[in-house]
Design an enzyme around this catalytic site. Structure first.
Site, short mmCIF file in Angstrom:
data_model
loop_
_atom_site.label_atom_id
_atom_site.label_comp_id
_atom_site.label_asym_id
_atom_site.label_seq_id
_atom_site.Cartn_x
_atom_site.Cartn_y
_atom_site.Cartn_z
N ARG A 1 18.01 -40.36 -20.52
CA ARG A 1 18.88 -40.41 -21.70
C ARG A 1 20.24 -39.79 -21.40
O ARG A 1 21.27 -40.26 -21.90
CB ARG A 1 18.21 -39.64 -22.86
CG ARG A 1 19.02 -39.52 -24.14
CD ARG A 1 19.27 -40.84 -24.82
NE ARG A 1 18.06 -41.62 -25.03
CZ ARG A 1 18.03 -42.80 -25.63
NH1 ARG A 1 19.15 -43.34 -26.08
NH2 ARG A 1 16.90 -43.45 -25.76
N GLY B 1 12.40 -34.05 -24.66
CA GLY B 1 11.34 -34.74 -25.39
C GLY B 1 11.31 -36.21 -25.03
O GLY B 1 11.94 -36.66 -24.06
N HIS C 1 12.59 -38.86 -26.44
CA HIS C 1 13.88 -39.54 -26.47
C HIS C 1 14.70 -39.20 -25.24
O HIS C 1 15.43 -40.04 -24.71
CB HIS C 1 14.64 -39.13 -27.73
CG HIS C 1 15.81 -40.00 -28.06
ND1 HIS C 1 17.12 -39.57 -27.92
CD2 HIS C 1 15.88 -41.28 -28.52
CE1 HIS C 1 17.93 -40.55 -28.30
NE2 HIS C 1 17.21 -41.59 -28.66
N CYS C 2 14.58 -37.98 -24.75
CA CYS C 2 15.38 -37.50 -23.63
C CYS C 2 15.07 -38.21 -22.32
O CYS C 2 15.91 -38.25 -21.41
CB CYS C 2 15.17 -36.00 -23.42
SG CYS C 2 15.47 -34.99 -24.88
N ILE C 3 13.87 -38.78 -22.19
CA ILE C 3 13.49 -39.38 -20.92
C ILE C 3 13.54 -40.90 -20.96
O ILE C 3 13.17 -41.55 -19.98
CB ILE C 3 12.10 -38.89 -20.47
CG1 ILE C 3 11.00 -39.37 -21.41
CG2 ILE C 3 12.09 -37.36 -20.36
CD1 ILE C 3 9.58 -39.01 -20.90
#
Length: 339
Positions: free
Chosen positions: A85, A328, A330-332
């Site tokens: 992300r 989290g 979304h971050c990956i």
């Protein structure tokens, strides 16, 4: 030609991810193994809905394949960390079939002393080359987790990221907004003062918005709601909700704020405050991949998302190992929209 960033709920061509490798984020073999298992679980969940391409460090493909299975595509590129992300491109479209990739400056979340970014700072261009789309370079130090758009001109930002001394010293709010709007096709920025408290720990991002608030559709925004007054985010989350309720979006609509109760757990096994959050989810074609925490509030959060996205199936994936590393679900993940 005008480009804009589509909202996450718009159709995707695929999802991009990056495979965890040995680095300062994963301090021992057990942590790295746990992270890889968690990343693989997210990749397999997303793959139920759309294609997934995993960027894998040289020499790590064989081990990754064992966990990812046959359905996840892999490409080898040099990596420092695994947060696609933030290191990947922000894809934008022109509404006429054209796709481009915004390449923000990446400097290890504000040049933090533990971070390395020699390779990660080049990943956005590598991905753009693989997709064969033009690159739109930016001079702004920024990450994908530090922005969230509604697709109709509104973007969420935080003071401690875009205006942080480690990222953009000397930039004014007006200068940041001008650059953001030019790259994303937005016209109105809503600023939150900071992120969740634990996001300022050693491996934190210093205030990413995608763990705090996220649009569910134009005019409707999800916000993290810590229910326990003992947690420092109790007051912070109330501040976020109040700020958002006091704003209109780019189309002049008063925002409808949906508060999503945080998990009940307050501290990790080391006695540190956690920033476990259901806001850090990922929308993909026909699905919602939602982090879970073996917590009584997991099903409450899943119910909120089912009501908001009745046309999508909600898939819960244990996100504790991802949050332990500083992010989290979304971050990956990073969406490549259909042009």
């Amino acid at each position: 030609m005008t480009f804009r960033m589509p909202p996450e709920w718009a159709p995707h061509e695929r999802t991009w991810m990056a495979w965890p490798g040995p680095n300062p984020t994963f301090t021992d073999g057990a942590e790295l193994a746990g992270a890889r298992a968690a990343w693989a679980a997210v990749a397999r969940a997303v793959r139920r809905y759309e294609p997934v391409t995993m960027v894998v460090g040289p020499g790590q493909a064989e081990g990754a394949r064992e966990l990812l299975g046959a359905d996840v595509e892999m490409v080898e590129r040099e990596l420092d960390d695994a947060w696609m992300r933030d290191i990947g491109p922000t894809f934008v479209t022109d509404g006429e079939g054209g796709l481009a990739a915004v390449d923000w400056v990446f400097n290890g979340w504000g040049a933090q002393d533990w971070a390395r970014w020699e390779h990660d700072s080049k990943i956005a261009r590598h991905v753009a080359d693989l997709v064969d789309v033009p690159v739109l370079p930016s001079t702004l130090v920024n990450e994908g987790g530090a922005i969230h758009v509604d697709g109709e001109g509104t973007v969420l930002l935080t003071d401690t990221v875009q205006l942080g001394a480690g990222r953009n010293p000397g930039w004014t709010r007006e200068q940041v907004e001008a650059e953001i709007h030019a790259r994303l096709g937005t016209g109105k920025a809503i600023w939150l003062p900071h992120g969740l408290s634990a996001d300022y720990g050693r491996y934190g991002t210093r205030g990413h918005v995608d763990i705090v608030a996220a649009f569910a559709r134009p005019g409707v925004v999800l916000v993290h709601s810590q229910q326990d007054p003992a947690h420092p985010d109790y007051e912070r989350s109330r501040t976020y909700a109040e700020i958002l309720r006091g704003h209109t979006d780019a189309r002049g609509r008063t925002l409808e704020v949906v508060e999503v109760p945080a998990p009940t757990v307050l501290k990790d096994e080391h006695g540190e405050w956690v920033d476990y959050s259901y806001i850090n989810h990922y929308l993909c074609n026909g699905g919602v991949v939602l982090g879970s925490f073996d917590d009584p509030h997991d099903e409450i959060a899943a119910g909120v998302f089912r009501r908001l996205f009745p046309e999508r199936r909600v898939t819960l994936v244990d996100a504790r190992a991802v949050f332990a590393a500083g992010g989290g679900v979304h971050c990956i993940t990073q969406q490549q929209p259909k042009a």
